[in-house]
Design a protein around this motif. Structure first.
Motif, PDB file in Angstrom:
ATOM      1  N   UNK A  53     -17.653 -82.931 -40.061  1.00 51.24           N
ATOM      2  CA  UNK A  53     -17.310 -84.371 -39.455  1.00 51.24           C
ATOM      3  C   UNK A  53     -16.604 -84.144 -38.217  1.00 51.24           C
ATOM      4  N   UNK A  54     -15.610 -83.356 -38.009  1.00 50.91           N
ATOM      5  CA  UNK A  54     -14.822 -83.290 -36.830  1.00 50.91           C
ATOM      6  C   UNK A  54     -15.524 -82.417 -35.937  1.00 50.91           C
ATOM      7  N   UNK A  55     -16.236 -83.001 -35.006  1.00 48.66           N
ATOM      8  CA  UNK A  55     -16.847 -81.891 -34.083  1.00 48.66           C
ATOM      9  C   UNK A  55     -16.977 -82.382 -32.703  1.00 48.66           C
ATOM     10  N   UNK A 137     -27.499 -81.594 -30.310  1.00 47.64           N
ATOM     11  CA  UNK A 137     -26.568 -82.632 -29.863  1.00 47.64           C
ATOM     12  C   UNK A 137     -25.219 -81.770 -30.039  1.00 47.64           C
ATOM     13  N   UNK A 138     -24.791 -81.173 -30.997  1.00 46.36           N
ATOM     14  CA  UNK A 138     -23.532 -80.582 -31.099  1.00 46.36           C
ATOM     15  C   UNK A 138     -23.327 -79.471 -30.349  1.00 46.36           C
ATOM     16  N   UNK A 139     -24.692 -78.465 -30.323  1.00 44.12           N
ATOM     17  CA  UNK A 139     -24.656 -77.175 -29.354  1.00 44.12           C
ATOM     18  C   UNK A 139     -24.501 -77.774 -28.090  1.00 44.12           C
ATOM     19  N   UNK A 140     -25.194 -78.540 -27.555  1.00 42.59           N
ATOM     20  CA  UNK A 140     -25.291 -79.264 -26.104  1.00 42.59           C
ATOM     21  C   UNK A 140     -23.573 -79.553 -25.810  1.00 42.59           C
ATOM     22  N   UNK A 141     -23.191 -80.455 -26.799  1.00 42.00           N
ATOM     23  CA  UNK A 141     -21.747 -80.529 -26.367  1.00 42.00           C
ATOM     24  C   UNK A 141     -21.048 -79.501 -26.174  1.00 42.00           C
ATOM     25  N   UNK A 142     -20.997 -78.368 -27.182  1.00 41.17           N
ATOM     26  CA  UNK A 142     -20.509 -77.150 -26.852  1.00 41.17           C
ATOM     27  C   UNK A 142     -20.453 -76.598 -25.733  1.00 41.17           C
ATOM     28  N   UNK A 316     -10.167 -77.648 -23.872  1.00 41.92           N
ATOM     29  CA  UNK A 316     -11.357 -77.298 -23.797  1.00 41.92           C
ATOM     30  C   UNK A 316     -11.658 -76.151 -24.627  1.00 41.92           C
ATOM     31  N   UNK A 317     -10.896 -74.959 -24.710  1.00 34.72           N
ATOM     32  CA  UNK A 317     -11.028 -73.891 -25.593  1.00 34.72           C
ATOM     33  C   UNK A 317     -11.283 -74.240 -27.010  1.00 34.72           C
ATOM     34  N   UNK A 318     -10.453 -75.220 -27.590  1.00 32.92           N
ATOM     35  CA  UNK A 318     -10.437 -75.670 -29.137  1.00 32.92           C
ATOM     36  C   UNK A 318     -11.459 -76.670 -29.276  1.00 32.92           C
ATOM     37  N   UNK A 319     -11.745 -77.655 -28.229  1.00 32.07           N
ATOM     38  CA  UNK A 319     -12.949 -78.149 -28.501  1.00 32.07           C
ATOM     39  C   UNK A 319     -14.208 -77.541 -28.744  1.00 32.07           C
ATOM     40  N   UNK A 320     -14.517 -76.503 -27.957  1.00 28.62           N
ATOM     41  CA  UNK A 320     -15.295 -75.417 -28.082  1.00 28.62           C
ATOM     42  C   UNK A 320     -15.292 -74.951 -29.712  1.00 28.62           C
ATOM     43  N   UNK A 321     -14.205 -74.539 -30.211  1.00 28.55           N
ATOM     44  CA  UNK A 321     -14.239 -74.433 -31.557  1.00 28.55           C
ATOM     45  C   UNK A 321     -14.452 -75.194 -32.465  1.00 28.55           C
ATOM     46  N   UNK A 322     -14.016 -76.449 -32.097  1.00 25.46           N
ATOM     47  CA  UNK A 322     -14.390 -77.603 -32.978  1.00 25.46           C
ATOM     48  C   UNK A 322     -15.950 -78.035 -33.070  1.00 25.46           C
ATOM     49  N   UNK A 323     -16.628 -77.967 -32.029  1.00 30.18           N
ATOM     50  CA  UNK A 323     -18.008 -78.304 -31.710  1.00 30.18           C
ATOM     51  C   UNK A 323     -18.656 -77.133 -32.484  1.00 30.18           C
TER      52      UNK A 323
END
Length: 497
Positions: A53-55, A137-142, A316-323
């Motif tokens: 869910x958290x992405x 969508x998720x990989x584009x956000x990443x 941004x580093x941890x957002x990458x991990x999240x996505x």
């Protein structure tokens, strides 16, 4: 040494026999690996729910939710209401998942309640629209967050973003094809990483509130835009961030003690996500006014720049991990849908085959990743979200309606969990509203195309599933044999009850 050599020789002989069986088209069968230890405790089920869910949603949707209601108070209310709706929907799915303990999410439930046609339309739409769209969508956000630091002051080139997204899809697909355990361990690591950034944002917000940064919460309902269409569209964007609440239902067959672990994971996992989302939005509003948040290109990055500087690069580093964690969870579960549809004869039979070496549904996962890559070539995030959200809530509503129908038509089925009937009724009505709202408030041809695509599955079903024309089988048989030898996969073993 002699004993070790003997064991090694036996292992080689076993592998050789498996390959020979594939080449000679002998009926060798295997079982999908049931990870007894992998999902023994609900903690890992909770990690799967939270991690999926958290992405990208919590880093993208706050701006869209606020844009529809235009005030802090209604915005936070929408986030809480979306969490309640996701929890109610997940509880309905918990009853379905413990009543019909088959993998594949909505597919087996629609099959039991309404028969093969709605189930086929779901697998047809999910296989070719909703699941690959979500993955893309998720990989584009990443890719956007991963490339942003290398292009300060300007937007990264679209070709760079799409290449990074494609690379992420390939890596995640390979990992989940090689090992269920490896995919789960990666999920646990990425879930832990994303909880770090969530914790940083929440704790920072609490500290700022304690210091008296509350001016943005005064008159929080003033100048709000409240209407049926605005609330519906706000729900649309908020629920995108919560999507994934039903992911454990896709791997029910691989859960240890699903009657206990499935509902327990849901009851703990989704409210935990809801609390995190509300607190994160509160944190955003401690440092940004409504206008500033709407003007922000990336809400979490703006928050990091104002609060964590000079350590703002952490965000941004941890957002990458999240996505990445969300993408991995989506791939892990959606591959099972393709696998179950192939097993039922509603997709190519080879998609239901199991890897000899790794005991994973490798053909299904590879097929799923390939379709996702196709979507990222012409698509952008906003367009894909519109297609995804509209289509997915049609089948969410239909699946919960199946629960209501089976209360009357399948009374003999054992129900370890039985939710009050008012819960599925509410979820069904909200689903109808969510499907109709975008058509009424902002009609676009994309919604018509989506409906036509779903209905086109009827033609495919009649020609290739119901009538079972022989010429497709003549074409698919040599392709199936070739893929069996290339991927070293075999049909699943029939389990006798």
């Amino acid at each position: 040494m002699g004993e070790e050599s003997l064991k090694k020789r036996k292992g080689e002989d076993k592998g050789r026999e498996g390959r020979q069986s594939i080449q000679s088209n002998e009926p060798q069968t295997m079982n999908l690996q049931k990870q007894a230890n992998l999902f023994l405790f609900p903690l890992r089920g909770i990690c799967m729910i939270v991690g999926t869910i958290i992405g990208s949603g919590i880093f993208v949707s706050p701006k869209s939710v606020l844009a529809n209601v235009e005030a802090v108070g209604p915005c936070l209310t929408i986030w809480a209401a979306c969490g309640v709706l996701a929890t109610l929907g997940a509880l309905c799915f918990a009853e379905l998942g413990t009543m019909i303990t088959k993998s594949g999410g909505e597919y087996p439930y629609l099959m039991e309640a309404f028969g093969p046609i709605p189930a086929f339309l779901f697998s047809w739409t999910s296989l070719l629209v909703t699941k690959p769209c979500s993955f893309a969508i998720i990989c584009l956000s990443f890719a956007e967050y991963a490339s942003a630091p290398f292009y300060p002051g300007c937007d990264p080139p679209r070709v760079v973003i799409k290449c990074l997204a494609a690379a992420a899809i390939v890596v995640i697909t390979i990992v989940n094809s090689l090992s269920v355990k490896l995919g789960s361990y990666l999920q646990n690591f990425l879930t832990a990483a994303k909880m770090i950034i969530v914790t940083i944002v929440i704790v920072s917000g609490i500290v700022l509130l304690a210091q008296g940064k509350t001016e943005n919460f005064k008159d929080s309902f003033k100048d709000s835009k409240i209407s049926v269409s605005s609330i519906s569209l706000a729900f649309y964007n908020g629920l995108w961030a919560y999507d994934g609440w039903n992911q454990l239902n896709y791997i029910t067959e691989e859960l240890k003690n699903p009657y206990r672990n499935l509902p327990l994971s849901i009851i703990i996992g989704i409210p935990l996500v809801t609390v995190c989302y509300i607190l994160m939005n509160i944190s955003y509003f401690t440092v940004m006014t409504s206008t500033e948040l709407l003007q922000s290109q990336a809400v979490a990055v703006t928050f990091g720049d104002r609060v964590l500087y000079p350590a703002s690069w952490i965000v941004p580093l941890f957002v990458v991990f999240s996505t990445l964690g969300s993408a991995n969870g989506t791939c892990f579960t959606a591959g099972r849908l393709v696998y179950v549809a192939g097993r039922e004869g509603h997709m190519l039979k080879v998609l239901s085959y199991i890897s000899v070496k790794h005991l994973t549904p490798a053909p299904a996962i590879i097929f799923y990743g390939t379709i996702a890559i196709i979507y990222i070539i012409p698509g952008d995030i906003d367009t894909l979200i519109n297609y995804f959200s509209f289509a997915v809530w049609i089948f969410y509503g239909l699946t919960v309606l199946a629960l209501i129908v089976m209360r009357f038509t399948r009374k003999e089925l054992r129900r370890p969990i039985r939710v009050p009937i008012i819960i599925p009724v509410i979820v069904t009505l909200v689903s109808i509203l969510l499907v109709l709202a975008p058509i009424i408030s902002a009609p676009e041809l994309a919604y018509l195309y989506c409906i036509l695509f779903i209905l086109s599955g009827l033609i495919v079903y009649i020609l290739f599933v119901h009538l079972k024309f022989s010429w497709p089988q003549k074409i698919s048989k040599p392709i199936t044999m070739y893929l069996q030898m290339l991927l070293e996969v075999v049909p699943e073993e029939e389990v006798t009850e």
